[in-house]
Enzyme design. Structure first.
Site, PDB file in Angstrom:
ATOM      1  NE  ARG A 244      -3.994   0.418   0.742  1.00  0.00           N
ATOM      2  CZ  ARG A 244      -4.820   1.090  -0.052  1.00  0.00           C
ATOM      3  NH1 ARG A 244      -4.899   0.791  -1.337  1.00  0.00           N
ATOM      4  NH2 ARG A 244      -5.558   2.060   0.429  1.00  0.00           N
TER       5      ARG A 244
ATOM      6  CE  LYS B 177       6.934  -1.560  -3.149  1.00  0.00           C
ATOM      7  NZ  LYS B 177       6.610  -2.970  -3.066  1.00  0.00           N
TER       8      LYS B 177
ATOM      9  CB  CYS C 179     -10.099   9.419 -17.483  1.00  0.00           C
ATOM     10  SG  CYS C 179     -10.201  10.816 -16.344  1.00  0.00           S
TER      11      CYS C 179
ATOM     12  CB  CYS D 101      -7.426   0.127 -14.489  1.00  0.00           C
ATOM     13  SG  CYS D 101      -7.955   1.832 -14.461  1.00  0.00           S
TER      14      CYS D 101
ATOM     15  CG  HIS E 234     -10.340  13.606 -13.772  1.00  0.00           C
ATOM     16  ND1 HIS E 234      -9.539  12.521 -13.481  1.00  0.00           N
ATOM     17  CD2 HIS E 234      -9.885  14.623 -12.995  1.00  0.00           C
ATOM     18  CE1 HIS E 234      -8.646  12.870 -12.576  1.00  0.00           C
ATOM     19  NE2 HIS E 234      -8.819  14.142 -12.260  1.00  0.00           N
TER      20      HIS E 234
ATOM     21  CB  SER F 175      -4.121   7.868  -3.087  1.00  0.00           C
ATOM     22  OG  SER F 175      -4.715   6.688  -3.558  1.00  0.00           O
TER      23      SER F 175
ATOM     24  CG  HIS G 263     -11.807   9.601 -11.971  1.00  0.00           C
ATOM     25  ND1 HIS G 263     -11.629   9.863 -13.321  1.00  0.00           N
ATOM     26  CD2 HIS G 263     -13.036   9.037 -11.865  1.00  0.00           C
ATOM     27  CE1 HIS G 263     -12.695   9.455 -13.990  1.00  0.00           C
ATOM     28  NE2 HIS G 263     -13.568   8.943 -13.127  1.00  0.00           N
TER      29      HIS G 263
ATOM     30  CG  HIS H 159     -11.946   6.116  -6.183  1.00  0.00           C
ATOM     31  ND1 HIS H 159     -11.353   7.361  -6.116  1.00  0.00           N
ATOM     32  CD2 HIS H 159     -11.328   5.364  -5.239  1.00  0.00           C
ATOM     33  CE1 HIS H 159     -10.403   7.351  -5.187  1.00  0.00           C
ATOM     34  NE2 HIS H 159     -10.370   6.153  -4.631  1.00  0.00           N
TER      35      HIS H 159
ATOM     36  CG  HIS I 169     -37.041  -5.100  11.314  1.00  0.00           C
ATOM     37  ND1 HIS I 169     -36.178  -4.965  12.376  1.00  0.00           N
ATOM     38  CD2 HIS I 169     -38.274  -4.840  11.794  1.00  0.00           C
ATOM     39  CE1 HIS I 169     -36.856  -4.663  13.463  1.00  0.00           C
ATOM     40  NE2 HIS I 169     -38.132  -4.560  13.141  1.00  0.00           N
TER      41      HIS I 169
END
Lengths: 261, 261
Positions: B31, B33, B58, B65, B124, B172, B175, B177, B246
């Site tokens: 994490r 990095k 984007c 990704c 974005h 971090s 965009h 998310h 409920h």
């Protein structure tokens, strides 16, 4: 200030119960009125004063503070440490001691408790870590003395000593100080830890503190203590200072152990 | 990546047990990095890009990704929502499913689990609250679909959906998310809440959520939900959105209820 009903005074602190999480929250409207050295630094009408002239925690300005509880040395105008009431307390010592609130079915209690400030040095520009070993030791002895005094009340179930270092940690005064909160309840996080340690002992016959392993990151050690980053640290720079001997209470510290630590 | 021993790979996430607090902590070296749009904004060599050209979230940059899990609409290059793997996961889906870790006496487990990212819009510069009611509803339906899928695994005990809004909250990427973490354990805070609600029910025969009182600060209400500031709020701006009926699970939400909310 009325002690019979919190609804009579909008400014009295309350302990509010969240029945879903089964936890108590301190609700203290008066805390919003406390000044901030740090916030005001960015404004032109700054009330912060690097020379300490207007800082109520500086020597000579004692009259600007809430009442003093004790000082070190006793009755000395050249004090090294002062323990005073917090001018903006999260809990109120003015309210009546609760009889036994732990079994209360109510979702709100008067916010009885103590919220004190320990001024660690008379000098505005000195921080705790600047003090000599003996000076730091005297601050710790002051904590212990005050905890012992608070612990004499049946209504006080837990005392927390804490220090917010810097504005990012929530400190509102730049002059070096720490705080003590004495509560009429045991915080759930403390109960959970005690319960967990008891369960571990019941299962294994061992003290879980004694079972700290070498997988924890040892930082330093001395005659009576060692410091480490715990293997399962839950925040950055988390450090534990652990006694080498079984010790159930912070106030079991004595002057010799503190200075040799 | 080895699934047999976490000690073989320094970068594999771990679940570390704190025996004193009886809680598990996710320890994820990888994490550290992950890049930050926000941090880099203060430097001249900024990798942040307001026009979205270099932002992997984007539209058109899908190849930058981690693998996609699904998109809405399905198989459509003009997607509205994408659910992808996190490139810097706190837990690893590559590790073997644990058989039954809850009774484990070990103080460390392989960090098995899922850590996904929900890209809420291809644009974005749009944030979640900018979307139309139906667009927000589709994001919630995506959460539910993914929770249902994750819940089919016996090894997954809890799924947390969360959104860090802004750098101060830990985000971090700028965009818009949100994130989903699927865990092989039930977090202690969740167990504590469930235990507390069960205890209240056993004592009173009532659901503690249904018992929310008018002393809580009502913000808004609709056919299926109401929102409030709880009486015993534990942080500023704390808001709960509570179903009127409920409902034990987040994924019991359906498209009709979401849009009418």
């Amino acid at each position: 200030m009325s002690s019979s009903s919190t609804s009579k005074n909008q400014n009295s602190p309350q302990l509010r119960k969240d029945i879903i999480f089964n936890r108590w929250v301190i609700f203290s409207p008066a805390r919003s009125k406390r000044p901030s050295d740090f916030k005001s630094k960015s404004s032109s009408s700054s009330s912060s004063n690097p020379t300490g002239v207007r800082c109520p925690f500086c020597i000579g300005n004692e009259h600007q503070c809430a009442p003093e509880i004790f000082r070190v040395p006793d009755n000395n105008p050249n004090w090294k440490i002062r323990v005073i009431e917090n001018l903006y307390p999260a809990l109120s010592r003015e309210l009546a001691d609760p009889v036994d609130e732990t079994g209360s079915a109510s979702s709100v209690l008067d916010g009885f408790g103590f919220h004190d400030v320990v001024i660690e040095t008379p000098d505005h520009d000195v921080v705790l870590s600047d003090l000599e070993r003996e000076g730091i030791g005297e601050v710790f002895v002051a904590y212990c003395d005050r905890i012992l005094e608070l612990g004499k009340r049946n209504s006080i179930k837990y005392v927390q000593v804490f220090k917010n270092h810097g504005a990012a940690a929530g400190a509102s005064m730049s002059h070096s100080h720490s705080q003590m909160i004495a509560l009429p309840i045991i915080p759930p996080s403390v109960s959970a830890r005690l319960g967990s340690m008891k369960e571990y002992f019941d299962q294994t016959g061992k003290c879980s503190i004694c079972e700290i392993q070498q997988e924890d990151l040892l930082i330093d050690s001395s005659t009576y203590f060692f410091s480490l980053v715990p293997y399962a640290a839950s925040f950055p720079f988390e450090i534990w200072i652990v006694p080498r001997y079984h010790s159930a209470h912070f106030h079991e510290l004595d002057a010799e152990k503190i200075v040799q630590a």
